[in-house]
Design a protein around this motif. Structure first.
Motif, PDB file in Angstrom:
ATOM      1  N   ILE A  92       0.878  -1.280   0.003  1.00 63.29           N
ATOM      2  CA  ILE A  92       0.012  -0.127   0.038  1.00 63.29           C
ATOM      3  C   ILE A  92       0.780   1.287  -0.156  1.00 63.29           C
ATOM      4  CG2 ILE A  92      -2.083  -0.916   1.111  1.00 63.29           C
ATOM      5  CD1 ILE A  92      -0.924   0.023   3.665  1.00 63.29           C
ATOM      6  N   ILE A  95       2.797   2.227   3.207  1.00 66.02           N
ATOM      7  CA  ILE A  95       3.736   1.080   3.134  1.00 66.02           C
ATOM      8  C   ILE A  95       3.382   0.070   4.424  1.00 66.02           C
ATOM      9  CG2 ILE A  95       6.210   0.419   3.175  1.00 66.02           C
ATOM     10  CD1 ILE A  95       6.727   3.334   2.032  1.00 66.02           C
ATOM     11  N   GLY A  96       3.382   0.888   5.593  1.00 64.34           N
ATOM     12  CA  GLY A  96       3.215   0.055   6.834  1.00 64.34           C
ATOM     13  C   GLY A  96       4.161  -0.570   7.173  1.00 64.34           C
ATOM     14  N   LEU A  97       5.326  -0.261   7.145  1.00 63.32           N
ATOM     15  CA  LEU A  97       6.494  -1.068   7.922  1.00 63.32           C
ATOM     16  C   LEU A  97       6.676  -0.713   9.282  1.00 63.32           C
ATOM     17  CD1 LEU A  97       9.501  -0.220   5.598  1.00 63.32           C
ATOM     18  CD2 LEU A  97       7.897  -2.134   5.403  1.00 63.32           C
ATOM     19  N   PHE A  98       6.933  -1.668  10.054  1.00 67.54           N
ATOM     20  CA  PHE A  98       7.010  -1.836  11.505  1.00 67.54           C
ATOM     21  C   PHE A  98       8.030  -0.965  11.915  1.00 67.54           C
ATOM     22  CE2 PHE A  98       4.994  -6.036  10.665  1.00 67.54           C
ATOM     23  CZ  PHE A  98       3.547  -5.411  10.569  1.00 67.54           C
ATOM     24  N   SER A  99       7.696   0.081  12.492  1.00 71.53           N
ATOM     25  CA  SER A  99       8.975   1.117  12.881  1.00 71.53           C
ATOM     26  C   SER A  99       9.958   0.524  13.697  1.00 71.53           C
ATOM     27  CB  SER A  99       8.348   2.372  13.241  1.00 71.53           C
ATOM     28  OG  SER A  99       7.427   2.430  14.223  1.00 71.53           O
ATOM     29  N   HIS A 100       9.266  -0.324  14.740  1.00 72.67           N
ATOM     30  CA  HIS A 100      10.287  -1.042  15.790  1.00 72.67           C
ATOM     31  C   HIS A 100      11.122  -2.179  15.302  1.00 72.67           C
ATOM     32  CE1 HIS A 100       6.460  -3.277  15.893  1.00 72.67           C
ATOM     33  NE2 HIS A 100       7.207  -3.948  16.489  1.00 72.67           N
ATOM     34  N   MET A 101      10.836  -2.541  14.166  1.00 69.27           N
ATOM     35  CA  MET A 101      11.744  -3.698  13.667  1.00 69.27           C
ATOM     36  C   MET A 101      12.744  -3.192  12.545  1.00 69.27           C
ATOM     37  SD  MET A 101       8.936  -6.616  13.120  1.00 69.27           S
ATOM     38  CE  MET A 101       7.623  -7.054  14.400  1.00 69.27           C
ATOM     39  N   TYR A 143      16.675   0.542  10.266  1.00 62.62           N
ATOM     40  CA  TYR A 143      15.356   0.899  10.625  1.00 62.62           C
ATOM     41  C   TYR A 143      14.538   1.562   9.567  1.00 62.62           C
ATOM     42  CZ  TYR A 143      16.124  -1.598  15.049  1.00 62.62           C
ATOM     43  OH  TYR A 143      16.375  -2.346  15.850  1.00 62.62           O
ATOM     44  N   PRO A 144      13.309   1.178   9.399  1.00 63.82           N
ATOM     45  CA  PRO A 144      12.532   2.023   8.472  1.00 63.82           C
ATOM     46  C   PRO A 144      12.695   3.499   8.408  1.00 63.82           C
ATOM     47  CG  PRO A 144      11.114   0.436   9.428  1.00 63.82           C
ATOM     48  CD  PRO A 144      12.372   0.444  10.314  1.00 63.82           C
ATOM     49  N   ARG A 145      12.871   4.106   9.819  1.00 67.90           N
ATOM     50  CA  ARG A 145      13.059   5.605   9.779  1.00 67.90           C
ATOM     51  C   ARG A 145      14.390   6.185   9.184  1.00 67.90           C
ATOM     52  NH1 ARG A 145      13.194   3.899  14.790  1.00 67.90           N
ATOM     53  NH2 ARG A 145      15.215   3.673  15.732  1.00 67.90           N
ATOM     54  N   GLN A 152      11.857   2.663   1.486  1.00 74.98           N
ATOM     55  CA  GLN A 152      10.970   1.925   2.085  1.00 74.98           C
ATOM     56  C   GLN A 152       9.859   1.223   1.371  1.00 74.98           C
ATOM     57  OE1 GLN A 152       8.643   4.423   5.081  1.00 74.98           O
ATOM     58  NE2 GLN A 152      10.632   5.515   5.504  1.00 74.98           N
ATOM     59  N   ARG A 159       8.844  -7.286   1.506  1.00 75.31           N
ATOM     60  CA  ARG A 159       7.986  -8.108   2.418  1.00 75.31           C
ATOM     61  C   ARG A 159       6.723  -8.722   2.096  1.00 75.31           C
ATOM     62  NH1 ARG A 159       5.573  -4.677   7.508  1.00 75.31           N
ATOM     63  NH2 ARG A 159       3.961  -4.033   5.749  1.00 75.31           N
TER      64      ARG A 159
END
Lengths: 376, 212
Positions: A92, A95-101, A143-145, A152, A159
């Protein structure tokens, strides 16, 4: 629970008489269409056209009020929804990547839950990052950030690929990116699309993107399906004025014969120039942060050629100079008439051409709309 | 000399021993409130309709004056360490529970949707997304609990709980400014150290797990 893979390949997806209302608002109204295995079907329409709602009914993020979705003849309500979703790649805009992973954990989460061994997960993550041209040794632990928007989006794509799904749902995956980067990711996506040979349903509001990527295009408006067909059918046989308007066949390109390259080229800055004697490994660092994706390689003041980010990333471990991996681009001058240039590009299957002025300076790139390729 | 005065007070009132007592009560109270608070926070997350009344109830307890609470606990739990620890827990439960609950429920919806869409179950989402993303917030709650607990353990000196509250109480009753200053400052320093450490952990967790 059903088997790990509810379906191995897609022969046909049938959406029949789907309707979904929210209170008084009809989001999707009696939509029926078939998706043929292996094709990329684009759902296009403005906001409120029901394209996203339709897409989300395929992986059961939304349940229709009435109507049925069948994959290979089986009503998808018969599949366990978790199993179904693990076998459908979903990408999407947000993106919705998990920021803590970190990147590796984001990609490897579902395999981990599925009980894969660590080595197997690492190998898969490695393979996918290579595929989306993000060197794993650099990106796996980030990390994504710490990633740009384009990076991303690549991770999001990796993924979605992880469980090797036979079906992809993509909702404006390139929508948040700037135009040049978007074009470039579309190009790369096309190559991946042929590599993986999957069935894809792709939502967009950008007609140009639809023409570039879609095998068939389904035009939606206010919850209803207006017309479905190949790009050529839509351009040459629009069933309604609305379709004609959307594909813009009558207006925008009527005067195309009078255009020159100069009218459509994008200017290029010196920043995007690379020296031919630069090692590929060094060029990679630059192009990864550059985001333009195409390197114009110069030998002093002379043009050596161009090379793509993909080419640079794939050759990063070989001990080469940038000059060794360039290809000769199609070159044009700003004064050239547009139509012959486009025809030449079309026959050579090139998506871009380099613009060189009378003084021999590289001044820009020509990256035309895909609609143009279809109408000339 | 100031150093000698401090040493004299320190030795006369066994402040080393008192500190150990103090930290012992502090650790027990804090451990229990953190464990209870996190469990309660997760239970409230699973039963959201009880969340508001429960958090309001804890809030009401929080507004009760701590001195009065200690006195009210005497008929129930007697005097000494036990009622002090109970009082600490009553006060510290709210910040830990509230932050755990808030952390769990306030994960960005698009992240949750992405999780659902790639095929995570509800339990997978709690374990792999909600809890890790909540850690900075939970740490923030624990940090508040640390400050509360430190204060109330000291107050426990009034009801014979020992710890650093005892010499402080003696100092107040017998009007011994040296004792009040030395013990008071020491309690203050301890609180600042613990709060500082907790703050560091919170910051690290925020960097590691926080939204960006």
């Amino acid at each position: 629970m059903t088997s790990i893979h509810p379906f191995e390949t897609i022969d046909r997806i049938e959406l029949s008489h789907l309707t979904k209302t929210y209170g008084d608002v009809t989001a999707v109204s009696d939509v029926s269409l078939d998706v043929i295995g292996g094709e990329l079907l684009v759902l296009i329409g403005g906001s409120g056209s029901g394209k996203t709602t339709t897409l989300r009914m395929v992986n059961r993020l939304i349940e229709p009020d009435s109507g049925i979705v069948r994959i290979n003849g089986t009503d998808i309500r018969e599949f366990d929804e978790v199993r179904l979703r693990r076998n459908i790649g979903y990408v999407i805009q947000q993106i919705g990547l998990f920021s803590h992973m970190n990147v590796g954990d984001n990609i490897g989460l579902i395999p981990k839950i599925e009980g894969w061994g660590k080595e197997q997960i690492d190998a898969r993550v490695h393979e996918l990052l290579e595929m989306v041209d993000l060197p794993p040794e650099i990106f796996s632990a980030r990390y994504p950030r710490e990633l740009s928007g384009g990076q991303q989006q690549r991770v999001g794509l990796a993924r979605a690929l992880v469980m090797n799904p036979s079906l992809f749902l993509m909702d404006e995956p390139f929508g948040a990116l700037d135009p040049i980067l978007r074009k470039q990711l579309q190009e790369e996506f096309l190559t991946i699309k042929y590599d993986i040979g999957r069935t894809i349903i792709f939502v967009t509001h950008d007609i140009d993107e639809a023409f570039k990527l879609g095998d068939r295009i389904c035009i939606m408006h206010e919850g209803e399906l207006v017309q479905i067909g190949t790009p050529e059918e839509l351009i040459f046989h629009p069933e309604t004025d609305q379709v004609a308007h959307l594909v813009d066949a009558n207006r925008k390109y009527r005067h195309i014969e009078t255009f020159t390259v100069h009218d459509l080229m994008s200017p290029l800055s010196k920043r995007e120039f690379y020296e031919a004697n630069m090692p590929v490994s060094e060029a990679m660092a630059k192009i990864l942060s550059d985001e333009t994706g195409i390197a114009v390689v110069m030998e002093g003041n002379n043009l050596r050629g161009t090379t793509s980010r993909q080419n640079i990333v794939r050759n990063r471990k070989k001990n080469l100079l940038l000059g060794d991996i360039t290809t000769e681009p199609i070159t044009v001058t700003p004064e050239d008439a547009l139509v012959p240039v486009l025809q030449k590009m079309k026959t050579k299957n090139a998506s871009s051409a380099l613009v060189i002025n009378r003084e021999g300076e590289v001044t820009g790139m020509l990256i035309p709309d895909s609609v143009l390729f279809h109408i000339i | 000399m100031i150093f000698d005065d401090v040493t004299a007070v320190w030795n006369q009132f066994n402040l080393t021993e008192r500190t150990i007592e103090h930290l012992w009560m502090f650790s027990i109270a804090l451990t229990i409130s953190v464990i209870l608070g996190i469990i309660l926070g997760i239970i409230l997350y699973q039963h959201k309709k009880y969340a508001e009344p429960a958090l309001n109830g804890l809030n009401a307890l929080e507004t009760f004056p701590d001195m009065a609470l200690l006195v009210l606990l005497i008929p129930v739990a007697g005097i000494g360490e036990v009622p002090t620890i109970i009082a600490c827990i009553i006060y510290s439960l709210l910040p830990v529970t509230r932050n755990t609950y808030t952390g769990l429920v306030s994960v960005r919806p698009e992240i949750l949707e992405a999780g659902t869409a790639i095929g995570l179950t509800e339990a997978d989402i709690v374990r792999n997304i909600r809890i890790p993303v909540s850690l900075p917030m939970i740490a923030g709650g624990i940090r508040i609990a640390i400050v509360f607990t430190m204060g109330i353990v000291t107050l426990g000196g009034i009801i014979g709980a020992g710890g650093l509250g005892a010499p402080l109480q003696t100092g107040i009753v017998l009007l011994l400014p040296d004792v009040i200053i030395v013990t008071g400052l020491w309690v203050g320093i301890l609180a600042v150290i613990f709060d500082g450490c907790a703050g560091m952990i919170e910051k690290r967790l925020t960097v590691r797990y926080g939204e960006w």
